[in-house]
Design a protein around this motif. Structure first.
Motif, short mmCIF file in Angstrom:
data_model
loop_
_atom_site.label_atom_id
_atom_site.label_comp_id
_atom_site.label_asym_id
_atom_site.label_seq_id
_atom_site.Cartn_x
_atom_site.Cartn_y
_atom_site.Cartn_z
N LEU A 106 72.84 11.00 -4.35
CA LEU A 106 71.55 11.54 -3.90
C LEU A 106 70.69 11.78 -5.14
CD1 LEU A 106 69.83 12.61 -1.52
CD2 LEU A 106 70.77 14.88 -1.99
N LYS A 107 69.72 10.92 -5.36
CA LYS A 107 68.88 11.03 -6.55
C LYS A 107 67.59 10.27 -6.35
CE LYS A 107 70.98 7.09 -8.97
NZ LYS A 107 71.69 6.66 -10.20
N ASN A 108 66.69 10.40 -7.31
CA ASN A 108 65.44 9.67 -7.25
C ASN A 108 65.70 8.19 -7.49
OD1 ASN A 108 64.16 12.08 -6.90
ND2 ASN A 108 63.53 12.30 -9.02
N MET A 109 65.03 7.37 -6.74
CA MET A 109 65.23 5.92 -6.86
C MET A 109 64.21 5.34 -7.82
SD MET A 109 65.39 3.03 -3.90
CE MET A 109 66.08 1.41 -4.25
N HIS A 110 64.73 4.60 -8.80
CA HIS A 110 63.85 3.91 -9.74
C HIS A 110 63.69 2.47 -9.26
CE1 HIS A 110 61.97 2.58 -13.46
NE2 HIS A 110 62.83 1.57 -13.48
N THR A 111 62.49 2.13 -8.82
CA THR A 111 62.22 0.79 -8.33
C THR A 111 61.48 0.01 -9.40
OG1 THR A 111 62.08 1.59 -6.05
CG2 THR A 111 61.12 -0.57 -6.53
N GLU A 112 62.05 -1.11 -9.77
CA GLU A 112 61.44 -1.97 -10.78
C GLU A 112 60.95 -3.24 -10.09
OE1 GLU A 112 63.07 -4.39 -14.58
OE2 GLU A 112 63.37 -2.21 -14.64
N ILE A 113 59.65 -3.39 -10.03
CA ILE A 113 59.03 -4.55 -9.36
C ILE A 113 58.77 -5.60 -10.43
CG2 ILE A 113 57.10 -5.35 -7.97
CD1 ILE A 113 56.80 -2.41 -7.04
N SER A 114 59.47 -6.71 -10.34
CA SER A 114 59.34 -7.77 -11.34
C SER A 114 58.39 -8.85 -10.84
CB SER A 114 60.72 -8.38 -11.64
OG SER A 114 61.59 -7.41 -12.17
N THR A 115 57.52 -9.30 -11.72
CA THR A 115 56.58 -10.35 -11.38
C THR A 115 56.12 -11.02 -12.67
OG1 THR A 115 54.51 -10.85 -10.20
CG2 THR A 115 54.60 -8.77 -11.39
N VAL A 116 55.13 -11.87 -12.58
CA VAL A 116 54.59 -12.55 -13.75
C VAL A 116 53.07 -12.39 -13.75
CG1 VAL A 116 56.45 -14.22 -13.91
CG2 VAL A 116 54.47 -14.74 -12.50
N GLY A 117 52.46 -12.62 -14.90
CA GLY A 117 51.01 -12.48 -14.99
C GLY A 117 50.45 -13.26 -16.17
N TYR A 118 49.14 -13.19 -16.31
CA TYR A 118 48.45 -13.90 -17.37
C TYR A 118 47.53 -12.92 -18.11
CZ TYR A 118 50.06 -18.18 -15.16
OH TYR A 118 50.85 -19.18 -14.64
N VAL A 119 47.57 -13.00 -19.44
CA VAL A 119 46.74 -12.14 -20.28
C VAL A 119 45.29 -12.59 -20.18
CG1 VAL A 119 46.36 -11.30 -22.63
CG2 VAL A 119 48.70 -11.76 -21.83
N GLN A 120 44.37 -11.62 -20.05
CA GLN A 120 42.94 -11.90 -19.95
C GLN A 120 42.18 -10.94 -20.86
OE1 GLN A 120 41.89 -14.43 -18.15
NE2 GLN A 120 43.79 -14.87 -17.05
N TYR A 121 40.92 -11.27 -21.12
CA TYR A 121 40.06 -10.33 -21.84
C TYR A 121 39.86 -9.08 -21.00
CZ TYR A 121 38.61 -13.85 -25.29
OH TYR A 121 38.58 -14.78 -26.31
N ASP A 122 39.66 -7.98 -21.69
CA ASP A 122 39.23 -6.75 -21.02
C ASP A 122 37.77 -6.95 -20.61
OD1 ASP A 122 38.42 -4.27 -20.19
OD2 ASP A 122 39.28 -3.19 -21.89
N GLU A 123 37.54 -7.19 -19.33
CA GLU A 123 36.19 -7.54 -18.87
C GLU A 123 35.22 -6.36 -18.96
OE1 GLU A 123 36.15 -9.52 -15.15
OE2 GLU A 123 37.60 -11.05 -15.76
N ASP A 124 35.74 -5.16 -19.13
CA ASP A 124 34.84 -4.03 -19.40
C ASP A 124 34.16 -4.18 -20.75
OD1 ASP A 124 35.42 -2.84 -16.99
OD2 ASP A 124 36.99 -1.55 -17.80
N LYS A 125 34.80 -4.92 -21.66
CA LYS A 125 34.25 -5.10 -23.01
C LYS A 125 33.81 -6.55 -23.26
CE LYS A 125 35.30 -0.85 -24.03
NZ LYS A 125 36.38 -0.53 -24.96
N LEU A 126 33.72 -7.35 -22.21
CA LEU A 126 33.31 -8.76 -22.35
C LEU A 126 31.83 -8.87 -22.03
CD1 LEU A 126 34.23 -11.73 -22.75
CD2 LEU A 126 34.59 -11.83 -20.26
N ILE A 127 31.04 -9.37 -22.99
CA ILE A 127 29.60 -9.49 -22.78
C ILE A 127 29.20 -10.96 -22.84
CG2 ILE A 127 29.13 -7.20 -23.72
CD1 ILE A 127 28.19 -8.57 -26.28
N HIS A 128 28.13 -11.31 -22.12
CA HIS A 128 27.61 -12.67 -22.08
C HIS A 128 26.21 -12.68 -22.70
CE1 HIS A 128 30.93 -13.76 -19.42
NE2 HIS A 128 30.65 -12.68 -18.70
N ILE A 129 25.95 -13.68 -23.51
CA ILE A 129 24.68 -13.80 -24.22
C ILE A 129 23.78 -14.77 -23.46
CG2 ILE A 129 23.57 -14.33 -26.41
CD1 ILE A 129 25.50 -11.94 -26.50
N HIS A 130 22.62 -14.26 -23.02
CA HIS A 130 21.62 -15.07 -22.32
C HIS A 130 20.28 -14.95 -23.07
CE1 HIS A 130 23.92 -15.69 -18.51
NE2 HIS A 130 24.49 -14.56 -18.89
N PRO A 131 19.48 -16.03 -23.12
CA PRO A 131 18.11 -15.90 -23.64
C PRO A 131 17.20 -15.28 -22.58
CG PRO A 131 18.50 -18.15 -22.95
CD PRO A 131 19.79 -17.42 -22.76
#
Length: 459
Positions: A106-131
């Motif tokens: 009888l104890k707390n259950m540690h659930t480890e959810i395994s998956t895969v992913g892809y590294v991306q830019y932090d879009e909060d800090k991604l800016i686009h340059i337009h004229p």
């Protein structure tokens, strides 16, 4: 013995039987015949192969696998304490089969959810340059995507008639010394992304510049460079993007069954193939509100610090999301659960070589343990090895239920006084105390005497 003396005997009352068909087992006052019958050596019913319960013989021998056949005896009454399906195995057979057990936890259950992913830019800090105007790229200072840039570094020089006209409007307003026109002209130049330093220089020199240089608003790396020198650009064009790598996002997906466990702020660990042996620690930054209708997966955005810039956009990563349950729950080793298409079972170790297969309701599953929602108690012991063989034997007669303290027992033991003996009918009249398990009061009942009891010894 005085005529007033009454023999006290032990009685067992079966729940499914009426008062006229109850069994009596001799306690005191017996001449010993019943004990002698009980002590008689039992003979095996048949012999069975250890690894194949369907292989039976009427005498000892070898199984098709060359193992000694195991004798099977008639089930003793002690097995009835655990309901149908309880099997008893001799200690040396338990050892030979390699039966291993483990206590329920009888104890707390540690659930480890395994998956895969892809590294991306932090879009909060991604800016686009337009004229902000139409024009031609006269000079491009950034030549390739991926190049690092510093804040304030020149990016490109633009020639635009609209920028020339906006400068001339400010000079005309200065010449007329009209404060409202001067303010309006300065605001227009600011809206066209001309810096305050450029406006002050124009106000001081009173000289229009045909080409204007634009600078990087932040430090980072160039991403998606889409122009070259001489290009004609419009306000709708994205010239380039500048992303920062101090923090990165990782886009991952989890199965629908794990969606309820994912919450913002959960800890995450990540490994990458190109840097084996290194782990990165991050958190769940955002859980997307919709499921992918085709893959039935939920998108999750993870956030990681990247001080050394080792994590690079579009890298493939292995993800483990750690979701801990707040409340304690009953857990068993993963190997203990026998999972079928319609039923999940475990084999209980009842002690003294007795086992029984029971049905359980399972919950979450992690790498090592399975959550049990119904069917087990905290003090139970389950079989973790060789349970399939025991289960196959127990399943033949098991009701897949277990006796618990809350269940009404099939039989109860009590003491009573013999009031009269009807030897010709093999019956006695007994006064017994209350049966609390069945909520019965004190009663006077007739009992049928078992054949192995000497009725003449009862008085």
């Amino acid at each position: 013995m005085s005529s007033k003396t009454k023999t006290i005997i032990a009685v067992i009352i079966g729940a499914a039987l009426g008062a006229g068909a109850l069994s009596l087992y001799q306690g005191l006052g017996s001449n010993g015949n019943g004990n002698e019958a009980a002590s008689a050596e039992k003979k095996p019913l048949y012999w069975v192969a250890p690894m194949d319960s369907n292989y039976r013989r009427d005498k000892p021998g070898k199984s098709p696998m060359g193992m000694d056949l195991i004798p099977v005896y008639e089930e003793e009454s002690s097995g009835d304490d655990f309901g149908p399906g309880a099997v008893k195995i001799a200690p040396h057979v338990v050892n030979n089969l390699g039966v291993r057990t483990a206590p329920v936890e009888l104890k707390n259950m540690h659930t480890e959810i395994s998956t895969v992913g892809y590294v991306q830019y932090d879009e909060d800090k991604l800016i686009h340059i337009h004229p902000r105007v139409d024009g031609w790229i006269e000079k491009l200072y950034v030549k390739a995507a991926g190049n690092p840039v510093e804040k304030g570094q020149p990016l490109y020089t633009l020639y635009s008639p609209q920028l020339v006209n906006a400068q001339e409007e400010l000079l005309i307003a200065l010449k007329r010394d009209n404060s409202s026109l001067i303010a309006a002209a300065k605001d227009r130049l600011k809206a066209l992304q001309l810096s305050a330093g450029f406006i002050q220089k124009l106000e001081k020199t009173r000289k229009v510049q045909q080409t204007i240089t634009f600078y990087s608003p932040q430090a980072g790396v160039v991403d998606g460079l889409k122009v070259r020198e001489g290009f004609y650009v419009k306000p709708g064009n994205t010239l380039l993007s500048i992303g920062q790598l101090d923090h990165v996002w990782v886009e991952a997906e989890v199965f629908e069954r794990d969606a309820a466990l994912i919450k913002e702020g959960l800890p995450v660990s990540m490994t990458l193939d190109y840097l084996p042996g290194e782990d990165w620690a991050g958190i769940v930054d955002y859980v997307y509100p919709t499921l992918n209708s085709k893959t039935r997966t939920l998108r999750v955005r993870l956030k990681f610090d990247n001080p050394d810039y080792q994590l690079k956009p579009n890298m493939f990563a292995q993800i483990s999301i750690h979701a801990n349950q707040a409340d304690s729950t009953i857990l068993v080793p993963k190997a203990a659960v026998i999972r079928t298409g319609k039923q999940d079972r475990v084999v209980l170790a009842l002690g003294d070589g007795q086992f029984k297969s029971i049905e359980v309701t399972i919950g979450r599953v992690d790498i090592d343990s399975i959550e049990i929602l119904e069917g087990l108690n905290e003090d139970d012991v389950v079989v973790t090895s060789a349970q399939f063989l025991i289960d196959s034997e127990s399943s033949k007669s098991s009701d897949f239920k277990r006796m618990t303290h809350d269940e009404v027992p099939n039989s109860v033991w009590m003491q009573g006084d013999v009031n009269s003996v009807m030897a010709g009918h093999r019956m006695v009249n007994i006064s017994h105390g209350p049966a609390e398990a069945w909520d019965w009061p004190e009663m006077v009942m007739d009992f049928t005497v078992a054949e192995k009891v000497d009725i003449d010894s009862l008085k």
